[in-house]
Write a protein that holds these residues in place. Structure first.
Motif, mmCIF file in Angstrom:
data_model
loop_
_atom_site.group_PDB
_atom_site.id
_atom_site.type_symbol
_atom_site.label_atom_id
_atom_site.label_comp_id
_atom_site.label_asym_id
_atom_site.label_seq_id
_atom_site.Cartn_x
_atom_site.Cartn_y
_atom_site.Cartn_z
ATOM 1 N N PRO B 46 105.135 75.856 -20.202
ATOM 2 C CA PRO B 46 106.489 76.292 -19.825
ATOM 3 C C PRO B 46 107.266 75.240 -19.041
ATOM 4 N N LEU B 74 122.854 77.982 -25.362
ATOM 5 C CA LEU B 74 121.453 77.981 -24.941
ATOM 6 C C LEU B 74 121.074 79.335 -24.321
ATOM 7 N N ILE B 78 118.305 82.002 -25.595
ATOM 8 C CA ILE B 78 117.213 82.495 -24.742
ATOM 9 C C ILE B 78 117.206 84.022 -24.738
ATOM 10 N N ALA B 81 115.896 85.274 -28.011
ATOM 11 C CA ALA B 81 114.433 85.108 -28.104
ATOM 12 C C ALA B 81 113.726 86.205 -27.332
ATOM 13 N N ARG B 85 112.024 88.422 -29.971
ATOM 14 C CA ARG B 85 110.705 87.776 -30.073
ATOM 15 C C ARG B 85 110.583 87.013 -31.394
ATOM 16 N N ASN B 86 111.705 86.444 -31.849
ATOM 17 C CA ASN B 86 111.710 85.737 -33.138
ATOM 18 C C ASN B 86 112.498 84.436 -32.970
ATOM 19 N N LEU B 87 111.850 83.305 -33.267
ATOM 20 C CA LEU B 87 112.463 81.996 -33.020
ATOM 21 C C LEU B 87 113.652 81.724 -33.934
ATOM 22 N N ILE B 88 113.570 82.146 -35.184
ATOM 23 C CA ILE B 88 114.673 81.876 -36.116
ATOM 24 C C ILE B 88 115.908 82.674 -35.701
ATOM 25 N N SER B 90 116.612 83.530 -32.665
ATOM 26 C CA SER B 90 117.090 82.848 -31.461
ATOM 27 C C SER B 90 117.968 81.645 -31.814
ATOM 28 N N ILE B 91 117.500 80.820 -32.729
ATOM 29 C CA ILE B 91 118.259 79.631 -33.122
ATOM 30 C C ILE B 91 119.552 80.040 -33.834
ATOM 31 N N ALA B 94 122.069 81.300 -31.239
ATOM 32 C CA ALA B 94 122.575 80.189 -30.416
ATOM 33 C C ALA B 94 123.588 79.339 -31.196
ATOM 34 N N MET B 95 123.263 78.994 -32.430
ATOM 35 C CA MET B 95 124.166 78.132 -33.208
ATOM 36 C C MET B 95 125.446 78.873 -33.570
#
Lengths: 246, 105
Positions: B46, B74, B78, B81, B85-88, B90-91, B94-95
């Motif tokens: 972390p 950002l 966060i 996410a 609980r999913n990275l895609i 989250s991205i 953000a974008m």
């Protein structure tokens, strides 16, 4: 065809690897981590094509170095810096890898000797994030997971950087795809947090890094990282003591 | 930079990079770590990744390189996410936030 036919054995081994759930798990985890690295790979490809180094030598950093930030510094500074400066800069940029190495050393201690030598070559940021987050895997499964992810990133990185050498200048800067890797790492931190000391480590790491952004040569990353580790450790000890005293 | 100097630089950077990644793995492989060190190493992930995220947002331009739009993107990433609980996801959030704010400002 006999059962001892070497061709048949190789085919069976390949089929077994394809159906290995650990391999499929690793590939499934790699893809969301690699997507945000695409803009960086394309930018690096463009920098390689414009480097003061001979293009083939600059491209060879993909295979010899395999570390995006150090590669970018090497090919970009070639026009203005001596090779000793290049090496010193890369060493400073790579200092965070020493912390990765220390953090993963316990997992590597249960691995065969050949893997202790080969595995670290692939230890990029994304692979550290994946490797450190899988404590539930057995030593054998962790090795297959790590190697699958490492080979995936290495192959995809080479393909994309080479593509960037051809197409990099075609991506509009207004798309701001350079923000995606920062979001990816922040998202990985959030997904990996499981306790209060971890949250303390992340918040202090980010805060100190932000406060020291003016320190040259990526010094802010190291200062933030060291502060975060110390803060996480102190929080862990304090929570333990509070729990024991209660 | 001529070819021999470039080759020497690339090989040296490669060796330094490998040494930074492999050094402690090889050195510590057969040595048990003190419990306090093992405990502290749990927080390398972390701490380093959050610092790396901030450094990437700045883009090597110091504090001046961090804009409100990027910070908002950002923070949105966060929050996404933490909730999904999913990275895609989250991205993506953000974008989308970034492009929307850039379009509005």
């Amino acid at each position: 065809m006999s059962s001892t036919d070497p061709t048949s054995s190789a085919e069976h081994a390949a089929a077994a690897r394809r159906h290995d759930p650990v391999v499929r798990l690793a590939l499934r985890h790699c893809i969301p981590l690699f997507l945000p690295a695409i803009p960086f790979a394309l930018v690096l490809g463009l920098a390689i094509s414009e480097s003061a180094m001979p293009t083939s030598v600059a491209w060879s950093t993909n295979v010899v170095v395999f570390a995006g930030a150090a590669q970018l510094a090497t090919v970009s500074l070639a026009a203005t810096a001596t090779w000793i400066t290049l090496v010193a800069t890369a060493a400073i940029i790579n200092l965070r890898h020493v912390m990765y190495s220390a953090a993963l050393a316990p997992r590597f201690s249960e691995q065969p000797r050949w893997f202790r030598w080969v595995g670290p070559f692939f230890l990029i940021d994304q692979l550290f994030a994946l490797g450190v987050a899988r404590p539930e895997l057995t030593a054998d499964a962790w090795r297959r997971y790590y190697l699958t992810a490492g080979v995936f990133f290495f192959t995809a990185w080479n393909v994309l950087v080479t593509t960037g050498m051809l197409l990099g200048s075609a991506i509009p800067a207004e798309w701001r795809l350079d923000v995606a890797p920062a979001v990816m790492f922040a998202g990985l931190v959030v997904l990996g947090l499981s306790n209060r000391p971890g949250i303390v480590a992340a918040v202090v790491g980010a805060g100190v890094c932000f406060a020291t952004l003016e320190v040259p040569n990526n010094g802010a990353i190291l200062l933030g990282a060291l502060s975060g580790v110390i803060a996480g450790y102190v929080a862990d000890v304090m929570i333990d003591r509070t729990g024991a005293a209660a | 930079m001529n070819a021999p100097a470039a080759v020497a630089a690339v090989l040296a950077v490669g060796a330094i990079t490998y040494a930074s990644r492999a050094g402690l793995i090889l050195f510590l492989a057969d040595r048990p770590l003190p419990p306090n060190v093992t405990r502290a190493l749990r927080y390398v992930g972390p701490a380093v990744l959050s610092a790396l995220s901030i450094s990437l947002i700045a883009g090597g331009q110091g504090i001046d390189g961090v804009t409100g739009v990027e910070v908002a993107a950002l923070v949105a990433g966060i929050a996404a996410a933490a909730l999904s609980r999913n990275l895609i996801v989250s991205i993506g959030v953000a974008m989308t936030t970034l492009w929307l704010l850039l379009w509005l400002t």
